[in-house]
Design an enzyme around this catalytic site. Sequence first.
Site, mmCIF file in Angstrom:
data_model
loop_
_atom_site.group_PDB
_atom_site.id
_atom_site.type_symbol
_atom_site.label_atom_id
_atom_site.label_comp_id
_atom_site.label_asym_id
_atom_site.label_seq_id
_atom_site.Cartn_x
_atom_site.Cartn_y
_atom_site.Cartn_z
ATOM 1 N N CYS A 7 -24.027 4.962 5.522
ATOM 2 C CA CYS A 7 -25.306 5.165 5.498
ATOM 3 C C CYS A 7 -26.063 5.760 4.320
ATOM 4 O O CYS A 7 -25.331 5.981 3.029
ATOM 5 C CB CYS A 7 -25.628 6.088 6.803
ATOM 6 S SG CYS A 7 -25.214 7.670 6.452
ATOM 7 N N ALA A 8 -27.182 6.093 4.260
ATOM 8 C CA ALA A 8 -28.219 6.357 3.169
ATOM 9 C C ALA A 8 -27.342 7.748 2.957
ATOM 10 O O ALA A 8 -27.390 7.941 1.320
ATOM 11 C CB ALA A 8 -29.477 6.640 3.506
#
Length: 103
Positions: A7-8
């Site tokens: 994810c980010a």
Amino acid sequence: MNILLVCACGSSTSILMQNMRDNLKDDEKDWEIGALSVSEAKTKFGKYDYVLLAPQVKFQTNMIKGLCKDIPGITILNISAIDFGRCNGEAVLNMIRENEKNK
């Protein structure tokens, strides 16, 4: 089976990761599931069979496929926004299971 959720920033996948671990079948208990941010993951793809991208990093799919192109046996998949938002680990595991059947 080694699975990496990307994810980010690496933190938003922790609930999904735990839900996936909780939904492993008896014959899958040896599966390893981890979570990293895109920047952390870039140098660690080689030890994973599956790299699953969270919806917020889906736009980086081609870049990640490029980084993984020389890694034999690795599969890169995108997690659906609905399954990610609901932290539906069972659905994400089913995506992997289905992919394994079709190999």
